[in-house]
Design a protein around this motif. Structure first.
Motif, short mmCIF file in Angstrom:
data_model
loop_
_atom_site.label_atom_id
_atom_site.label_comp_id
_atom_site.label_asym_id
_atom_site.label_seq_id
_atom_site.Cartn_x
_atom_site.Cartn_y
_atom_site.Cartn_z
N ARG A 1 6.10 6.30 9.17
CA ARG A 1 6.25 7.59 9.83
C ARG A 1 7.46 7.54 10.77
O ARG A 1 7.72 6.52 11.40
CB ARG A 1 5.00 7.92 10.64
N SER A 2 8.16 8.65 10.87
CA SER A 2 9.32 8.75 11.77
C SER A 2 9.13 9.96 12.68
O SER A 2 8.59 10.98 12.27
CB SER A 2 10.61 8.92 10.97
N VAL A 3 9.59 9.82 13.92
CA VAL A 3 9.46 10.90 14.90
C VAL A 3 10.85 11.47 15.18
O VAL A 3 11.81 10.73 15.44
CB VAL A 3 8.82 10.39 16.21
N LEU A 4 10.94 12.79 15.13
CA LEU A 4 12.21 13.50 15.34
C LEU A 4 12.07 14.50 16.48
O LEU A 4 10.97 15.00 16.76
CB LEU A 4 12.62 14.25 14.08
N GLY A 5 13.20 14.80 17.10
CA GLY A 5 13.23 15.87 18.08
C GLY A 5 13.18 17.21 17.38
O GLY A 5 13.41 17.32 16.17
N GLU A 6 12.90 18.26 18.15
CA GLU A 6 12.71 19.58 17.56
C GLU A 6 13.94 20.05 16.79
O GLU A 6 13.82 20.52 15.64
CB GLU A 6 12.37 20.60 18.65
N MET A 7 15.13 19.97 17.36
CA MET A 7 16.32 20.48 16.71
C MET A 7 16.66 19.70 15.44
O MET A 7 17.04 20.29 14.42
CB MET A 7 17.50 20.47 17.68
N ASP A 8 16.53 18.37 15.49
CA ASP A 8 16.81 17.56 14.29
C ASP A 8 15.85 17.93 13.16
O ASP A 8 16.26 18.04 12.00
CB ASP A 8 16.68 16.08 14.62
N PHE A 9 14.60 18.12 13.51
CA PHE A 9 13.62 18.47 12.49
C PHE A 9 13.93 19.84 11.88
O PHE A 9 13.94 20.00 10.65
CB PHE A 9 12.21 18.46 13.10
N LEU A 10 14.18 20.83 12.72
CA LEU A 10 14.41 22.18 12.23
C LEU A 10 15.69 22.30 11.41
O LEU A 10 15.76 23.09 10.46
CB LEU A 10 14.44 23.17 13.40
N LYS A 11 16.71 21.53 11.77
CA LYS A 11 17.99 21.59 11.05
C LYS A 11 17.92 20.89 9.69
O LYS A 11 18.55 21.32 8.73
CB LYS A 11 19.09 20.94 11.89
N GLN A 12 17.15 19.80 9.60
CA GLN A 12 17.19 18.97 8.41
C GLN A 12 16.10 19.28 7.38
O GLN A 12 16.32 19.09 6.18
CB GLN A 12 17.08 17.49 8.81
N TYR A 13 14.96 19.76 7.84
CA TYR A 13 13.81 19.88 6.95
C TYR A 13 13.48 21.35 6.66
O TYR A 13 13.53 22.20 7.54
CB TYR A 13 12.59 19.18 7.55
N THR A 14 13.10 21.59 5.40
CA THR A 14 12.78 22.94 4.93
C THR A 14 11.32 23.02 4.50
O THR A 14 10.86 22.18 3.72
CB THR A 14 13.67 23.31 3.72
N PRO A 15 10.57 24.00 4.99
CA PRO A 15 9.15 24.10 4.61
C PRO A 15 8.97 24.37 3.13
O PRO A 15 9.71 25.15 2.53
CB PRO A 15 8.63 25.26 5.47
N GLU A 16 7.96 23.71 2.54
CA GLU A 16 7.65 23.87 1.12
C GLU A 16 6.16 24.20 0.98
O GLU A 16 5.36 23.39 0.49
CB GLU A 16 7.99 22.59 0.35
N PRO A 17 5.75 25.42 1.38
CA PRO A 17 4.32 25.76 1.36
C PRO A 17 3.71 25.76 -0.04
O PRO A 17 2.54 25.40 -0.19
CB PRO A 17 4.29 27.17 1.98
N THR A 18 4.47 26.15 -1.05
CA THR A 18 3.92 26.17 -2.41
C THR A 18 3.65 24.76 -2.91
O THR A 18 2.60 24.48 -3.51
CB THR A 18 4.89 26.89 -3.37
N TYR A 19 4.60 23.87 -2.68
CA TYR A 19 4.43 22.46 -3.06
C TYR A 19 3.19 21.89 -2.37
O TYR A 19 2.37 21.20 -2.99
CB TYR A 19 5.68 21.67 -2.67
N TYR A 20 3.07 22.17 -1.10
CA TYR A 20 1.94 21.67 -0.32
C TYR A 20 0.61 22.17 -0.90
O TYR A 20 -0.33 21.38 -1.09
CB TYR A 20 2.09 22.14 1.13
N ARG A 21 0.56 23.45 -1.22
CA ARG A 21 -0.69 24.05 -1.72
C ARG A 21 -1.05 23.55 -3.12
O ARG A 21 -2.21 23.24 -3.39
CB ARG A 21 -0.55 25.58 -1.73
N ILE A 22 -0.05 23.44 -3.98
CA ILE A 22 -0.30 23.09 -5.38
C ILE A 22 -0.50 21.59 -5.59
O ILE A 22 -1.35 21.17 -6.39
CB ILE A 22 0.84 23.61 -6.27
N HIS A 23 0.27 20.79 -4.88
CA HIS A 23 0.25 19.35 -5.14
C HIS A 23 -0.48 18.52 -4.07
O HIS A 23 -1.39 17.74 -4.39
CB HIS A 23 1.69 18.83 -5.27
#
Length: 256
Positions: free
Chosen positions: A69-91
């Motif tokens: 597990r890695s811990v990121l600050g708010e801005m780094d997380f929001l800039k680098q990562y994109t939510p994938e709700p469909t992937y989460y729900r299906i897989h």
């Protein structure tokens, strides 16, 4: 997910499961004149730990969070990562439900004394996530009860290599496994186990107390006393440790 939009999250609500996020990175391929770039997409399980801290953990081939597990600050997380709700729900959600079901079946079988069935279910859980702390603890308890030393040693070595196994989140399983090792006479393994824990969490009086009990059963009174004194230095009001220490020191008192 910004905390400054709408109602702020209360501290008591952390950590928050955010779901699966993707990370898209450019990667170099080839070398020299044939060198080029391609984009590498990976999926991560994300949790919000506080108003400004976010935790990400990679998904394995079975779509469940596994690994470092890695811990990121708010801005780094929001800039680098994109939510994938469909992937989460299906897989991921179905895979996590299957994993949870296997763990529950293993725990129920263990409580019922059906060690063979418990072993099967925990192994099935490990086929979904080979780094599952819960499954490894469960399997370790099975092998401890069976007194299958070779298999127990393999599981213990796995747990000793996973720092997460000694965190507060898994404290109940941690305690259960330690007690199982001691009660089944696996004293040297207990010592390795508790010593590793103290490398990660140095201020837990209960670990020193449990380690003292192992040394006592091995007949190593001096080490028992040393660990009880350490436990009491962390918590002077630790009644059980006070009584145990008094008992251990009785033979050292001169007779009248």
């Amino acid at each position: 997910m910004r905390t400054d939009r709408g109602e702020r999250f209360k501290v008591s609500n952390y950590p928050l499961i955010l779901g699966v996020y993707s990370l898209l990175l450019d990667a170099d391929i080839g070398s020299g004149g044939t060198q080029g770039k391609h984009q590498n997409l990976t999926h991560w399980y994300a949790r919000q730990l506080s108003a400004t801290e976010f935790e990400v953990q990679p998904l394995n081939a079975h779509h469940v969070p596994s690994g470092v597990r890695s811990v990121l600050g708010e801005m780094d997380f929001l800039k680098q990562y994109t939510p994938e709700p469909t992937y989460y729900r299906i897989h991921t959600v179905p895979a996590l439900e299957t994993l949870s079901r296997k763990l529950k079946m293993g725990e129920d079988a263990f409580k019922a004394g059906n060690l063979d069935e418990a072993e099967r279910q925990f192994i099935k859980a490990l086929m979904i996530d080979d780094k599952s702390v819960e499954a490894n603890y469960g399997l370790g308890e099975v092998y401890s009860e069976k007194k299958d030393f070779d298999k127990l040693k393999k599981v213990l070595n796995t747990l000793l290599g996973v720092s997460e196994a000694f965190t507060y989140e898994h404290r109940q399983k941690f305690n259960q496994f330690g007690i199982s090792l001691r009660k089944n006479g696996h004293y040297d393994e207990s010592i390795r186990y508790y010593t590793k824990s103290l490398e990660i969490v140095e201020d837990d009086e209960n670990v020193y107390f449990n380690l003292a009990r192992v040394y006592y059963e091995k007949g190593l009174n001096d080490l028992c006393v040393e660990n009880l004194e350490q436990a009491l230095s962390l918590n002077p009001e630790f009644i059980e440790a006070q009584k145990f220490l008094k008992h251990c020191k009785k033979p050292l008192q001169p007779r009248a």
